[in-house]
Design an enzyme around this catalytic site. Structure first.
Site, short mmCIF file in Angstrom:
data_model
loop_
_atom_site.label_atom_id
_atom_site.label_comp_id
_atom_site.label_asym_id
_atom_site.label_seq_id
_atom_site.Cartn_x
_atom_site.Cartn_y
_atom_site.Cartn_z
N GLU A 162 0.82 -1.21 0.00
CA GLU A 162 0.00 0.00 0.00
C GLU A 162 0.86 1.26 0.00
OE1 GLU A 162 -3.08 -0.72 -0.43
OE2 GLU A 162 -2.70 -2.84 -0.05
N HIS A 217 -14.31 -3.19 -2.29
CA HIS A 217 -13.48 -2.07 -1.81
C HIS A 217 -14.31 -1.17 -0.89
CE1 HIS A 217 -9.34 -1.73 -2.95
NE2 HIS A 217 -9.36 -0.41 -2.86
N ASP A 253 -9.95 3.67 2.75
CA ASP A 253 -8.52 3.30 2.75
C ASP A 253 -8.37 1.99 3.53
OD1 ASP A 253 -5.78 3.65 2.21
OD2 ASP A 253 -5.45 4.54 4.19
N GLY A 254 -7.30 1.26 3.28
CA GLY A 254 -7.00 0.07 4.05
C GLY A 254 -7.62 -1.21 3.52
N ASN A 255 -8.26 -1.17 2.34
CA ASN A 255 -8.95 -2.35 1.81
C ASN A 255 -8.00 -3.51 1.55
OD1 ASN A 255 -11.84 -1.32 1.32
ND2 ASN A 255 -10.58 0.26 0.36
N GLY A 256 -6.84 -3.23 0.97
CA GLY A 256 -5.90 -4.30 0.64
C GLY A 256 -5.43 -5.04 1.87
N ARG A 257 -5.12 -4.28 2.93
CA ARG A 257 -4.63 -4.91 4.15
C ARG A 257 -5.71 -5.75 4.81
NH1 ARG A 257 -2.42 0.55 6.58
NH2 ARG A 257 -3.81 1.32 4.94
#
EC number: 2.7.7.-
Length: 371
Positions: A69, A204, A208-212
């Site tokens: 990220e 999604h 913010d922070g979706n990937g983690r």
């Protein structure tokens, strides 16, 4: 900054869960991933103290997952932070370090919640997110709240939008469908985990922070479904190395209803990462066995194994923590540290200054886990 919408892909409305899964397309990858993951899990189960091995792997995962990220921290920084901050958050630490520490804590707390009987739910996912973005830059990105405006995934260097996730007004329905799938679908656990992960990323749901959060879900689902006996499998290394392939596979799910290519990619990722984790774990285990003999001979102390276990769990530490954690006499600790420095097992990173004790790094282990 203006972004080009040409070649962007929209979310796959009304096409989840998939009904076109072709097991023949990825059966070999499924067998390989299942076998390798089982071998990794068995090794952890066979260890007398799995924390010695898992602590370094957890730190690697936190660094790599955050790095994807754009959060750049090192394992050395994370371990020094932990050596200096028992449980608290330091206002003086770099924002990138805080974000990586929060990733570790959010994952650990989610594991504890599931152990206590919580299920995957919208509130559970929001709680994970709130903890992930508790402090630092993330605190301004609506922690624990689902998005209210349309977001997108973009190649910022090329100024191109790659993927447009589900719209905010459709999000709750999409998330409810995902949670229902996680709780009730009867697909093999590895397949279900891969599908659930990419669906979460396609939704999604957060600013913010979706990937983690999405990568945490992989670990948690594999453990909750019984594929892993403990919630310790970390996949971010492979995703970081194959980021473009990862994004393209996700785009193809929505663009071409091609879940099979994504599943094959995911299973390959699990197999390759499990192999790599197994290799690192083997090296850590072998180093531990080697150092057990070395410490016994070198230190000639009844405390040698206690000291070794402390150093493996805390490879960056201050000498006051060595004393307080192991309960060895301070004078003994001073002698031990000098012997280990003389043999270059320990490196002094910071000299003692005033009331601040010296900081040491156990280099044989750090060389294995630096990324």
């Amino acid at each position: 900054m203006e972004f080009n919408l040409d070649n962007s892909v929209n979310y796959h409305y009304d096409q989840f869960p998939p009904n076109n899964i072709n097991y023949d397309f990825f059966i070999q990858e499924l067998i390989s991933a299942t076998d390798t993951l089982a071998r990794f899990d068995q090794m952890i189960k066979n260890l007398h103290n799995s924390e010695l091995l898992l602590a370094p792997l957890r730190n690697q995962e936190a660094v790599l997952s955050s790095r994807i990220e754009g959060t750049i921290s090192t394992i050395d920084e994370i371990l020094q932070y932990e050596a200096d901050n028992e449980g608290g958050l330091s206002e003086n630490a770099r924002a990138d370090v805080i974000e990586t520490i929060l990733y570790q804590r959010a994952l650990k707390n989610a594991q504890l919640a599931l152990e206590e009987g919580y299920n995957f739910s919208l509130s559970f996912i929001k709680q994970m997110h709130q903890q992930l973005l508790f402090s630092g830059r993330g605190a301004t990105k609506a922690p624990g709240e689902f998005k209210k405006e349309q977001n997108f995934l973009a190649d910022r260097s090329a100024k191109k939008i790659q993927f447009i996730p589900i719209s905010p007004e459709k999000l709750n329905d999409g998330l409810s469908e995902l949670v229902n799938y996680i709780e009730n679908d009867s697909s093999p656990s590895l397949i279900k985990t891969g599908i659930a992960h990419i669906e979460f990323e396609a939704l999604h749901p957060f600013q913010d922070g979706n990937g983690r959060i999405g990568r945490m879900i992989i670990t948690l689902l594999l453990w909750k479904s019984g594929v892993l006996s403990q919630p310790h499998f970390y996949i971010s290394g492979y995703f970081e190395e194959h980021k473009e392939e990862y994004i393209e596979a996700m785009r193809n799910v929505s663009k071409n209803n091609d879940w099979n290519t994504w599943i094959k990619f995911f299973l390959t990722a699990v197999q390759k990462q499990a192999t790599k984790n197994l290799e690192i774990a083997e090296r850590i285990k072998n180093l531990y066995e080697e150092m057990k003999i070395t410490f016994t001979d070198l230190l000639s102390s009844k405390w040698s194994v206690v000291i070794l276990d402390f150093i493996f769990t805390n490879p960056v530490f201050r000498n006051n923590k060595l004393v307080s954690t192991t309960q060895i006499p301070a004078a003994t600790a001073t002698v031990v540290i000098k012997k280990l420095i003389d043999r270059e097992y320990l490196v002094q990173k910071e000299a003692a200054s005033g009331r601040r004790p010296a900081l040491y790094s156990f280099e044989p282990l750090m060389k294995l886990v630096r990324v």
